[in-house]
Design an enzyme around this catalytic site. Structure first.
Site, PDB file in Angstrom:
ATOM      1  N   SER A  76      97.356  64.496  19.886  1.00  8.39           N
ATOM      2  CA  SER A  76      98.097  63.224  19.875  1.00  8.39           C
ATOM      3  C   SER A  76      98.883  62.937  21.144  1.00  8.39           C
ATOM      4  O   SER A  76      99.302  61.799  21.358  1.00  8.39           O
ATOM      5  CB  SER A  76      99.089  63.206  18.718  1.00  8.39           C
ATOM      6  OG  SER A  76      98.483  62.714  17.574  1.00  8.39           O
ATOM      7  N   LYS A  79      97.826  60.062  23.235  1.00 12.03           N
ATOM      8  CA  LYS A  79      98.075  58.665  22.862  1.00 12.03           C
ATOM      9  C   LYS A  79      98.971  57.951  23.876  1.00 12.03           C
ATOM     10  O   LYS A  79      98.821  56.765  24.144  1.00 12.03           O
ATOM     11  CB  LYS A  79      98.735  58.609  21.471  1.00 12.03           C
ATOM     12  CG  LYS A  79      97.827  59.088  20.345  1.00 12.03           C
ATOM     13  CD  LYS A  79      98.613  59.316  19.058  1.00 12.03           C
ATOM     14  CE  LYS A  79      97.724  59.777  17.913  1.00 12.03           C
ATOM     15  NZ  LYS A  79      98.508  60.178  16.724  1.00 12.03           N
ATOM     16  N   TYR A 201      88.335  58.080  20.921  1.00 14.21           N
ATOM     17  CA  TYR A 201      89.624  58.606  20.450  1.00 14.21           C
ATOM     18  C   TYR A 201      89.527  60.122  20.208  1.00 14.21           C
ATOM     19  O   TYR A 201      90.394  60.888  20.647  1.00 14.21           O
ATOM     20  CB  TYR A 201      90.056  57.861  19.175  1.00 14.21           C
ATOM     21  CG  TYR A 201      91.239  58.499  18.505  1.00 14.21           C
ATOM     22  CD1 TYR A 201      92.521  58.413  19.068  1.00 14.21           C
ATOM     23  CD2 TYR A 201      91.087  59.220  17.323  1.00 14.21           C
ATOM     24  CE1 TYR A 201      93.607  59.028  18.458  1.00 14.21           C
ATOM     25  CE2 TYR A 201      92.171  59.834  16.709  1.00 14.21           C
ATOM     26  CZ  TYR A 201      93.425  59.736  17.284  1.00 14.21           C
ATOM     27  OH  TYR A 201      94.503  60.357  16.689  1.00 14.21           O
ATOM     28  N   TYR A 253     106.829  60.948  15.370  1.00 12.61           N
ATOM     29  CA  TYR A 253     106.446  60.489  14.016  1.00 12.61           C
ATOM     30  C   TYR A 253     107.684  60.277  13.141  1.00 12.61           C
ATOM     31  O   TYR A 253     108.663  59.706  13.591  1.00 12.61           O
ATOM     32  CB  TYR A 253     105.495  61.477  13.339  1.00 12.61           C
ATOM     33  CG  TYR A 253     104.389  61.981  14.220  1.00 12.61           C
ATOM     34  CD1 TYR A 253     103.472  61.101  14.777  1.00 12.61           C
ATOM     35  CD2 TYR A 253     104.265  63.329  14.507  1.00 12.61           C
ATOM     36  CE1 TYR A 253     102.446  61.561  15.565  1.00 12.61           C
ATOM     37  CE2 TYR A 253     103.238  63.803  15.296  1.00 12.61           C
ATOM     38  CZ  TYR A 253     102.336  62.907  15.831  1.00 12.61           C
ATOM     39  OH  TYR A 253     101.331  63.377  16.611  1.00 12.61           O
ATOM     40  N   VAL A 271      99.166  67.863  17.143  1.00  7.61           N
ATOM     41  CA  VAL A 271      98.879  68.936  16.189  1.00  7.61           C
ATOM     42  C   VAL A 271      98.345  70.196  16.873  1.00  7.61           C
ATOM     43  O   VAL A 271      98.188  71.230  16.225  1.00  7.61           O
ATOM     44  CB  VAL A 271      97.914  68.502  15.063  1.00  7.61           C
ATOM     45  CG1 VAL A 271      98.557  67.500  14.135  1.00  7.61           C
ATOM     46  CG2 VAL A 271      96.610  67.983  15.620  1.00  7.61           C
TER      47      VAL A 271
HETATM   48  N1  LIG Z   1      99.050  64.398  15.409  1.00 11.44           N
HETATM   49  C1  LIG Z   1      97.955  64.648  16.086  1.00 11.44           C
HETATM   50  O1  LIG Z   1      97.937  65.385  17.071  1.00 11.44           O
HETATM   51  C2  LIG Z   1      96.692  64.084  15.484  1.00 11.44           C
HETATM   52  C3  LIG Z   1      95.524  64.075  16.433  1.00 11.44           C
HETATM   53  C4  LIG Z   1      94.224  64.273  15.729  1.00 11.44           C
HETATM   54  N2  LIG Z   1      93.160  64.183  16.685  1.00 11.44           N
HETATM   55  C5  LIG Z   1      94.032  63.241  14.637  1.00 11.44           C
HETATM   56  O2  LIG Z   1      93.611  62.156  14.950  1.00 11.44           O
HETATM   57  O3  LIG Z   1      94.308  63.482  13.501  1.00 11.44           O
END
Ligand SMILES: NC(=O)CC[C@H](N)C(=O)O
Length: 326
Positions: A76, A79, A201, A253, A271
């Site tokens: 993530s 992003k 993505y 988050y 994550v």
């Molecule tokens: N919080 C994350 O790092 C989520 C990324 C993961 N690739 C997902 O889309 O679920």
């Protein structure tokens, strides 16, 4: 003479900052809390004991400790950078019609859109990130991927690669993300080629970095978009305030409020167990430790950043910064 400091150079160039991160590393090394992400099967294989802290200052000094050369997928944290590219491709006003900037207070993978506008809430949660990535320009899937890889190269200072096992693992199990893409397609928030948007993505999430790379990326954001090691402009400086604002309000988050209160600097977690934090005009900070708390943030990463912020006085609204401090 080198201005690069790492554990091995301790006798040559001791520094208070290095002592601080060495102490935090020792303090939390044996902490056994949290679990590594396992909903993407390939991520479950990571060693939970891996742990590193890296700091890169805007004048290019490097301080790091632990497994800072260990590669992992950026997840993530990507992003943030995809959002910058979408802003460069379309400008602020258009991007705002497709992705909002409101924190959700919900989990990163919540399947929700804004009731009124039907936009995903913000670019830091999965729905908003998929919509953001779908905006990245290019003549086809390969050109779009190459633009994303080239963008990461500018921020990091060397070529990057996609971990194919993690990418295919997520592509074959990412039904929740696929569901979000369909929901957004239903409301016309994303173009009909959703498999291509999802592939891009998943690929951007599977880009391999190490803790040092993350700190350079953070330092680039801290340095108005200029990579402090290579001197290259990675992103147009006019979008730094947009990127850092959504990181500040949405990057952690449903922990974003508590993070803003306690740590007080823009940050983004993933994550993978990485956290990237930006101290504007000063430094980039990265922590890598795979075990996650219930919200998907690195347990050691949160603790290290909380303590670093306190010890170094990094909180943006620290009284001393307004000249009224105790
Ligand atoms: N919080 C994350 O790092 C989520 C990324 C993961 N690739 C997902 O889309 O679920």
């Amino acid at each position: 003479m080198t201005n690069k400091v790492n554990q091995g150079d301790l006798e040559i160039l001791p520094s208070p900052l290095l002592t601080v991160i060495n102490d935090l590393h020792s303090k939390y090394k044996s902490l056994k809390e949290g679990i590594v992400a396992n909903y993407i099967p390939e991520l479950a294989k990571v060693d939970p004991d891996l742990f590193s802290i890296s700091i890169v200052t805007v004048d290019g000094q490097v301080y790091q400790v632990g497994d800072y050369q260990q590669l992992f997928t950026i997840q993530s944290i990507s992003k943030v950078f995809a959002y910058g590219l979408a802003l460069e491709d379309h400008g602020r006003d258009y991007v705002l019609t497709r992705v909002g900037v409101e924190p959700t207070g919900d989990a990163f993978n919540a399947i929700i859109l804004d009731e009124q506008s039907k936009r995903p809430y913000n670019p830091m949660v999965n729905a908003g990130a998929i919509a953001t990535t779908s905006l990245i320009k290019g003549a086809g899937a390969t050109e779009r991927l190459n633009r994303v890889l080239e963008m990461f190269r500018r921020y990091i200072g060397h070529d990057v690669f996609v971990d194919i096992s993690v990418f295919t693992s997520e592509r074959s199990t990412g039904h929740r993300n696929r569901a979000m893409a369909h929901l957004m397609l239903n409301f016309g928030m994303i173009d009909k080629n959703i498999e291509e948007a999802l592939d891009l993505y998943f690929q951007q999430c599977a880009v391999m970095v190490n803790c040092h790379d993350l700190a350079v990326m953070a330092a680039t954001l801290a340095n108005r978009g200029v990579n402090p090691i290579t001197g290259e402009q990675a992103v147009n400086s006019r979008y730094i305030k947009d990127i850092l604002s959504v990181m500040y309000t949405c990057g952690m988050y449903n922990f974003a409020g508590e993070w803003a209160y306690k740590v007080g600097i823009p940050a983004k977690s993933g994550v993978c167990g990485g956290i990237l934090a930006v101290v504007p005009n000063k430094m980039g900070i990265a922590v890598f430790s795979p075990p996650l708390d219930i919200r998907g943030n690195s347990v050691r990463g949160v603790k290290v950043c909380e303590e670093l912020s306190g010890q170094l006085g990094l909180h943006l609204f620290e009284c001393g910064k307004f000249g009224t401090g105790e």
